[in-house]
Scaffold this motif. Structure first.
Motif, PDB file in Angstrom:
ATOM      1  N   LEU A   7       0.838  -1.189   0.000  1.00 22.17           N
ATOM      2  CA  LEU A   7       0.000   0.000   0.000  1.00 22.17           C
ATOM      3  C   LEU A   7       0.877   1.244   0.000  1.00 22.17           C
ATOM      4  O   LEU A   7       1.711   1.429   0.911  1.00 22.17           O
ATOM      5  CB  LEU A   7      -0.906   0.020   1.237  1.00 22.17           C
ATOM      6  CG  LEU A   7      -1.985  -1.067   1.296  1.00 22.17           C
ATOM      7  CD1 LEU A   7      -2.612  -1.125   2.679  1.00 22.17           C
ATOM      8  CD2 LEU A   7      -3.049  -0.823   0.239  1.00 22.17           C
ATOM      9  N   GLN A   9       1.410   5.573  -0.112  1.00 17.24           N
ATOM     10  CA  GLN A   9       0.938   6.600   0.809  1.00 17.24           C
ATOM     11  C   GLN A   9      -0.507   7.024   0.491  1.00 17.24           C
ATOM     12  O   GLN A   9      -1.342   7.174   1.392  1.00 17.24           O
ATOM     13  CB  GLN A   9       1.854   7.823   0.776  1.00 17.24           C
ATOM     14  CG  GLN A   9       1.441   8.920   1.735  1.00 17.24           C
ATOM     15  CD  GLN A   9       2.512   9.982   1.909  1.00 17.24           C
ATOM     16  OE1 GLN A   9       2.688  10.507   2.995  1.00 17.24           O
ATOM     17  NE2 GLN A   9       3.231  10.304   0.862  1.00 17.24           N
ATOM     18  N   VAL A  12      -2.953   4.299   1.586  1.00 18.64           N
ATOM     19  CA  VAL A  12      -3.100   4.281   3.041  1.00 18.64           C
ATOM     20  C   VAL A  12      -4.038   5.395   3.483  1.00 18.64           C
ATOM     21  O   VAL A  12      -4.964   5.186   4.290  1.00 18.64           O
ATOM     22  CB  VAL A  12      -1.728   4.409   3.736  1.00 18.64           C
ATOM     23  CG1 VAL A  12      -1.898   4.660   5.229  1.00 18.64           C
ATOM     24  CG2 VAL A  12      -0.890   3.159   3.509  1.00 18.64           C
ATOM     25  N   ALA A 102       1.504  -7.629   4.723  1.00 13.58           N
ATOM     26  CA  ALA A 102       1.386  -6.339   4.043  1.00 13.58           C
ATOM     27  C   ALA A 102       2.618  -5.491   4.309  1.00 13.58           C
ATOM     28  O   ALA A 102       3.265  -5.596   5.358  1.00 13.58           O
ATOM     29  CB  ALA A 102       0.132  -5.595   4.506  1.00 13.58           C
ATOM     30  N   LEU A 104       3.462  -1.380   4.153  1.00 11.77           N
ATOM     31  CA  LEU A 104       2.730  -0.120   4.094  1.00 11.77           C
ATOM     32  C   LEU A 104       3.667   1.072   4.205  1.00 11.77           C
ATOM     33  O   LEU A 104       4.618   1.051   5.000  1.00 11.77           O
ATOM     34  CB  LEU A 104       1.709  -0.024   5.233  1.00 11.77           C
ATOM     35  CG  LEU A 104       0.672  -1.124   5.368  1.00 11.77           C
ATOM     36  CD1 LEU A 104       1.186  -2.238   6.289  1.00 11.77           C
ATOM     37  CD2 LEU A 104      -0.628  -0.571   5.940  1.00 11.77           C
ATOM     38  N   HIS A 105       3.398   2.117   3.426  1.00  8.72           N
ATOM     39  CA  HIS A 105       4.051   3.402   3.619  1.00  8.72           C
ATOM     40  C   HIS A 105       3.655   3.915   4.995  1.00  8.72           C
ATOM     41  O   HIS A 105       2.480   3.905   5.360  1.00  8.72           O
ATOM     42  CB  HIS A 105       3.602   4.374   2.527  1.00  8.72           C
ATOM     43  CG  HIS A 105       4.435   5.608   2.431  1.00  8.72           C
ATOM     44  ND1 HIS A 105       4.350   6.636   3.355  1.00  8.72           N
ATOM     45  CD2 HIS A 105       5.377   5.992   1.532  1.00  8.72           C
ATOM     46  CE1 HIS A 105       5.193   7.588   3.010  1.00  8.72           C
ATOM     47  NE2 HIS A 105       5.834   7.225   1.917  1.00  8.72           N
ATOM     48  N   ALA A 314      -2.103  -0.198  11.412  1.00  9.35           N
ATOM     49  CA  ALA A 314      -1.829  -0.932  10.178  1.00  9.35           C
ATOM     50  C   ALA A 314      -2.849  -2.050   9.967  1.00  9.35           C
ATOM     51  O   ALA A 314      -3.292  -2.302   8.839  1.00  9.35           O
ATOM     52  CB  ALA A 314      -0.416  -1.502  10.208  1.00  9.35           C
ATOM     53  N   VAL A 318      -5.125  -2.278   6.620  1.00  7.28           N
ATOM     54  CA  VAL A 318      -5.093  -3.431   5.716  1.00  7.28           C
ATOM     55  C   VAL A 318      -6.487  -4.039   5.559  1.00  7.28           C
ATOM     56  O   VAL A 318      -6.907  -4.392   4.447  1.00  7.28           O
ATOM     57  CB  VAL A 318      -4.074  -4.479   6.218  1.00  7.28           C
ATOM     58  CG1 VAL A 318      -4.223  -5.796   5.462  1.00  7.28           C
ATOM     59  CG2 VAL A 318      -2.659  -3.932   6.058  1.00  7.28           C
ATOM     60  N   GLY A 327      -4.397  -1.347  -3.253  1.00  5.66           N
ATOM     61  CA  GLY A 327      -3.074  -1.923  -3.098  1.00  5.66           C
ATOM     62  C   GLY A 327      -2.705  -2.886  -4.218  1.00  5.66           C
ATOM     63  O   GLY A 327      -3.510  -3.184  -5.120  1.00  5.66           O
TER      64      GLY A 327
END
Length: 333
Positions: A7, A9, A12, A102, A104-105, A314, A318, A327
């Motif tokens: 994902l 930015q 998110v 996952a 993530l940014h 997070a 997600v 994503g």
């Protein structure tokens, strides 16, 4: 077969709702207090020949919730490069199988979970015997925007007094408030002192090396969220008198005693002992330790930022991203 969900930015941010983040961050701190969550003592690595400090944040909330690692790079010299001084990635793993779930940014999650933790602290520590309707913001950047949203989730704020060294940043904040906080009056303060003396709830949101806020400005019944200083022992926003005068609650005792200048400097000066910082936010939430004892207390939440906040947020991100189809799935195997 489900792969690793990546994902960016923007993706998110498309999942984040402040009220939801406040709720999961509160649950995470309660879980830490009850033993349903763990976050090992963390170590940091200063990269030789650079200003960069790497801060790994490992945490798990189980068994059906979240586990993983956030890697934060704190690089003060990036300011001169017009790059973010703090950057991060979060790796979420399935807490039962250990499978990488996952990547993530981390910027938006950090921004939201930090403000959410301040809101949780405000809910449990701000004066309940008198209305707390004026919010003071020392700093007017991105954290000011999310703190306005977060504090409004737990208190009926109708007035904000804000200060920043940058008039452009203040004006951008005012524009944001006009669009996203209708009905809230925004007043520009001439100094940090004016902000502190005017507000019922104060949030300090600057990466200051030396104190911008003095304890002599605090008044009985006030609540302060000390947020902005990076996790470096020589950085602080609040002077020693402010710490001594306040009933201090921390996000993590071990982390605060290792990384927070707001904690370490007064202890080194002999003005206070480490016992002054023994109360953790999760213990106040669960009732294991008292928060505010009386209306006249000055309460202060010292925020360093901890892994359980990142993992809980997070997990929320997600789950929502999968429902929305956001994503990119990677098959690492």
């Amino acid at each position: 077969m489900t792969g690793l969900l990546v994902l960016n930015q923007s993706e998110v941010r498309d999942t984040l709702d402040m009220a939801q983040v406040v709720a999961v961050v509160e649950e995470a701190h309660a879980a830490l207090s009850s033993g349903a969550a763990v976050q090992p003592e963390r170590s940091v690595a200063e990269v030789p020949g650079t200003s960069t400090m790497l801060v790994p944040m490992l945490a798990a909330i189980g068994p059906q919730s979240a586990a993983g690692l956030k890697l934060l790079a704190d690089t003060p010299d990036n300011k001169a490069r017009s790059l973010p001084t703090q950057q991060s990635l979060i790796l979420l793993v399935d807490p039962v199988t250990g499978t990488a779930e996952a990547l993530l940014h981390g910027a938006a999650i950090t921004q939201f979970r930090t403000a959410a933790a301040s809101a949780v602290a405000t809910r449990h520590l701000a004066n309940a015997w008198a209305p707390a309707r004026t919010l003071g913001l020392v700093g007017a950047g991105n954290q000011a925007r999310t703190h306005l949203a977060a504090i409004r989730c737990v208190r009926d704020v109708d007035r904000v007094v804000v200060w920043s060294r940058s008039p452009e940043t203040v004006e951008a904040f005012r524009e944001h408030a006009r669009e996203h906080a209708a009905g809230v009056e925004v007043v520009v303060g001439d100094s940090p002192e004016e902000v502190v003396r005017s507000a019922d709830i104060v949030c300090t949101l600057t990466p200051s090396h030396t104190p911008l806020v003095r304890g002599e400005w605090f008044r009985p019944g006030q609540h302060i969220n000390a947020v902005g200083a990076p996790p470096r022992p020589d950085h602080r926003e609040i002077d020693t008198e402010g710490i001594v005068r306040s009933r201090v609650v921390v996000d993590s005792y071990d982390t605060a005693l290792a990384e927070s200048g707001d904690v370490l400097i007064p202890v080194a000066e002999g003005a206070i002992t480490a016992e002054h910082f023994r109360t953790e936010l999760g213990d106040v939430i669960t009732g294991t330790a008292p928060g505010r004892r009386q209306a006249s207390d000055i309460t202060l939440y010292n925020s360093v930022g901890v892994g359980i906040q990142d993992m809980a947020t997070a997990r929320l991100v997600v789950d929502i991203a999968r429902r929305k189809g956001l994503g990119t799935e990677l098959q690492l195997s």
